[in-house]
Design a protein around this motif. Sequence first.
Motif, PDB file in Angstrom:
ATOM      1  N   GLY A  69       2.471   2.276  -0.259  1.00 31.54           N
ATOM      2  CA  GLY A  69       3.261   1.080  -0.508  1.00 31.54           C
ATOM      3  C   GLY A  69       4.626   1.413  -1.097  1.00 31.54           C
ATOM      4  N   MET A  70       5.684   0.885  -0.452  1.00 34.05           N
ATOM      5  CA  MET A  70       7.058   1.044  -0.920  1.00 34.05           C
ATOM      6  C   MET A  70       7.657  -0.367  -1.054  1.00 34.05           C
ATOM      7  SD  MET A  70       7.854   4.404   1.468  1.00 34.05           S
ATOM      8  CE  MET A  70       9.355   3.773   2.127  1.00 34.05           C
ATOM      9  N   SER A  71       8.971  -0.444  -1.291  1.00 32.34           N
ATOM     10  CA  SER A  71       9.575  -1.771  -1.550  1.00 32.34           C
ATOM     11  C   SER A  71       9.208  -2.803  -0.486  1.00 32.34           C
ATOM     12  CB  SER A  71      11.096  -1.655  -1.621  1.00 32.34           C
ATOM     13  OG  SER A  71      11.456  -0.900  -2.746  1.00 32.34           O
ATOM     14  N   SER A  72       9.279  -2.403   0.765  1.00 30.77           N
ATOM     15  CA  SER A  72       9.130  -3.382   1.844  1.00 30.77           C
ATOM     16  C   SER A  72       7.676  -3.749   2.125  1.00 30.77           C
ATOM     17  CB  SER A  72       9.758  -2.834   3.125  1.00 30.77           C
ATOM     18  OG  SER A  72       9.131  -1.614   3.453  1.00 30.77           O
ATOM     19  N   ASP A  73       6.729  -2.913   1.684  1.00 34.65           N
ATOM     20  CA  ASP A  73       5.348  -3.173   2.102  1.00 34.65           C
ATOM     21  C   ASP A  73       4.327  -3.038   0.974  1.00 34.65           C
ATOM     22  OD1 ASP A  73       5.262  -0.403   1.805  1.00 34.65           O
ATOM     23  OD2 ASP A  73       5.305   0.007   3.956  1.00 34.65           O
ATOM     24  N   TYR A  74       4.768  -3.020  -0.282  1.00 32.35           N
ATOM     25  CA  TYR A  74       3.797  -2.756  -1.348  1.00 32.35           C
ATOM     26  C   TYR A  74       2.792  -3.891  -1.537  1.00 32.35           C
ATOM     27  CZ  TYR A  74       6.091  -5.743  -4.813  1.00 32.35           C
ATOM     28  OH  TYR A  74       6.586  -6.820  -5.484  1.00 32.35           O
ATOM     29  N   LYS A  75       3.215  -5.115  -1.193  1.00 30.86           N
ATOM     30  CA  LYS A  75       2.259  -6.232  -1.341  1.00 30.86           C
ATOM     31  C   LYS A  75       1.096  -6.072  -0.374  1.00 30.86           C
ATOM     32  CE  LYS A  75       5.507  -9.641  -3.071  1.00 30.86           C
ATOM     33  NZ  LYS A  75       4.895 -10.319  -4.202  1.00 30.86           N
ATOM     34  N   ILE A  76       1.416  -5.679   0.850  1.00 35.58           N
ATOM     35  CA  ILE A  76       0.359  -5.426   1.845  1.00 35.58           C
ATOM     36  C   ILE A  76      -0.508  -4.262   1.359  1.00 35.58           C
ATOM     37  CG2 ILE A  76      -0.123  -4.845   4.266  1.00 35.58           C
ATOM     38  CD1 ILE A  76       2.711  -5.867   4.935  1.00 35.58           C
ATOM     39  N   ALA A  77       0.156  -3.223   0.848  1.00 35.34           N
ATOM     40  CA  ALA A  77      -0.583  -2.037   0.383  1.00 35.34           C
ATOM     41  C   ALA A  77      -1.571  -2.403  -0.726  1.00 35.34           C
ATOM     42  CB  ALA A  77       0.401  -0.968  -0.111  1.00 35.34           C
ATOM     43  N   LEU A  78      -1.125  -3.235  -1.663  1.00 30.72           N
ATOM     44  CA  LEU A  78      -2.020  -3.621  -2.763  1.00 30.72           C
ATOM     45  C   LEU A  78      -3.208  -4.422  -2.234  1.00 30.72           C
ATOM     46  CD1 LEU A  78       0.626  -4.492  -5.498  1.00 30.72           C
ATOM     47  CD2 LEU A  78      -0.940  -2.544  -5.499  1.00 30.72           C
ATOM     48  N   GLU A  79      -2.941  -5.277  -1.244  1.00 33.25           N
ATOM     49  CA  GLU A  79      -4.053  -6.030  -0.643  1.00 33.25           C
ATOM     50  C   GLU A  79      -5.052  -5.110   0.042  1.00 33.25           C
ATOM     51  OE1 GLU A  79      -2.491  -9.060   1.997  1.00 33.25           O
ATOM     52  OE2 GLU A  79      -1.419  -9.958   0.291  1.00 33.25           O
ATOM     53  N   GLU A  80      -4.558  -3.983   0.555  1.00 30.68           N
ATOM     54  CA  GLU A  80      -5.433  -3.059   1.285  1.00 30.68           C
ATOM     55  C   GLU A  80      -6.042  -1.989   0.382  1.00 30.68           C
ATOM     56  OE1 GLU A  80      -6.378  -3.861   4.132  1.00 30.68           O
ATOM     57  OE2 GLU A  80      -4.849  -5.335   4.678  1.00 30.68           O
ATOM     58  N   GLY A  81      -5.823  -2.093  -0.919  1.00 34.89           N
ATOM     59  CA  GLY A  81      -6.529  -1.187  -1.827  1.00 34.89           C
ATOM     60  C   GLY A  81      -5.713  -0.062  -2.430  1.00 34.89           C
ATOM     61  N   SER A  82      -4.398  -0.135  -2.322  1.00 32.59           N
ATOM     62  CA  SER A  82      -3.558   0.879  -2.960  1.00 32.59           C
ATOM     63  C   SER A  82      -3.797   0.909  -4.475  1.00 32.59           C
ATOM     64  CB  SER A  82      -2.079   0.552  -2.705  1.00 32.59           C
ATOM     65  OG  SER A  82      -1.248   1.387  -3.484  1.00 32.59           O
ATOM     66  N   THR A  83      -3.793   2.111  -5.056  1.00 32.85           N
ATOM     67  CA  THR A  83      -3.883   2.218  -6.518  1.00 32.85           C
ATOM     68  C   THR A  83      -2.574   2.706  -7.128  1.00 32.85           C
ATOM     69  OG1 THR A  83      -4.593   4.533  -6.646  1.00 32.85           O
ATOM     70  CG2 THR A  83      -6.320   2.876  -6.275  1.00 32.85           C
ATOM     71  N   MET A  84      -1.629   3.098  -6.261  1.00 33.72           N
ATOM     72  CA  MET A  84      -0.344   3.618  -6.754  1.00 33.72           C
ATOM     73  C   MET A  84       0.735   3.282  -5.738  1.00 33.72           C
ATOM     74  SD  MET A  84       0.499   7.588  -7.802  1.00 33.72           S
ATOM     75  CE  MET A  84      -0.287   7.598  -9.406  1.00 33.72           C
ATOM     76  N   VAL A  85       1.773   2.581  -6.188  1.00 35.02           N
ATOM     77  CA  VAL A  85       2.867   2.241  -5.278  1.00 35.02           C
ATOM     78  C   VAL A  85       4.123   2.995  -5.693  1.00 35.02           C
ATOM     79  CG1 VAL A  85       1.962  -0.012  -4.581  1.00 35.02           C
ATOM     80  CG2 VAL A  85       3.379   0.150  -6.639  1.00 35.02           C
ATOM     81  N   ARG A  86       4.933   3.343  -4.697  1.00 28.06           N
ATOM     82  CA  ARG A  86       6.172   4.092  -4.941  1.00 28.06           C
ATOM     83  C   ARG A  86       7.337   3.191  -4.568  1.00 28.06           C
ATOM     84  NH1 ARG A  86       3.167   6.602  -1.169  1.00 28.06           N
ATOM     85  NH2 ARG A  86       4.877   6.231   0.269  1.00 28.06           N
ATOM     86  N   ILE A  87       8.002   2.642  -5.574  1.00 29.80           N
ATOM     87  CA  ILE A  87       8.997   1.616  -5.300  1.00 29.80           C
ATOM     88  C   ILE A  87      10.376   2.017  -5.809  1.00 29.80           C
ATOM     89  CG2 ILE A  87       9.589  -0.814  -5.637  1.00 29.80           C
ATOM     90  CD1 ILE A  87       6.734  -1.481  -5.667  1.00 29.80           C
TER      91      ILE A  87
END
Length: 214
Positions: free
Chosen positions: A191-209
């Motif tokens: 997950g980055m700026s443009s897609d971190y919300k989707i990433a969090l919904e899919e189970g991300s535990t760490m986002v790089r923004i």
Amino acid sequence: MKRHDIIEDIAAKNAVLVAVTKTRSKHDIMPLYNEGIRIMGENRVQELLDKKDDLPSDIQWHLIGHLQTNKVKYIASFIQMIHSVDSLKLVKEINKYALKYNRVIDILIQCKVAKEESKFGVHPDLIHDFIEDVRGSSFSHIRIRGIMGMGTLTKDQGVTASEFKALKTIFDDLKHTFFSNDPDFNTLSMGMSSDYKIALEEGSTMVRIGSALF
Ligand SMILES: *Cc1c(COP(=O)(O)O)cnc(C)c1O
């Protein structure tokens, strides 16, 4: 969304925020530090070295971009986590210098799921072999914390979601197959700026923004 809201949103989902500071100056970065952010990510070794000494020493630095084997020695004394590990040669070098500095370096295996041609990352079909090779070498000074992946650069949220789903499936499979007794294997960096919300919904535990925070 405002910076503060992004930070709150990520904390509410129990994910870790890596603030990506590439191309930003000390002047840009200090407001983030003053909001309590301590984990920062850079994608180039030289840029990281150039700015780190001008910034507070309690920042935990993550290397998120491709890392050449011959540059490991420059960051091994301080780097907290390396997200872009994709070769045994690189793991060997990280372990060698971590040993030299008497520390343990956290690593993520970069996994290639995006459709677009990318040179970096381990192909999903080869990831079991790769983990077996790394574990077979019993490296004492690295700790495999999980995997990292990037989605295809696209406006099609369906494509992004399916790539993040694939990464989550790989993460769960590795956890089950190799790390079921290892609580340290707990990090899915996506997950980055443009897609971190989707990433969090899919189970991300760490986002790089990066850009969304500045
Ligand atoms: C630049 C970068 C990011 C952050 O990208 P933004 O779009 O600025 O949020 C995340 N991960 C990697 C590997 C990067 O190079």
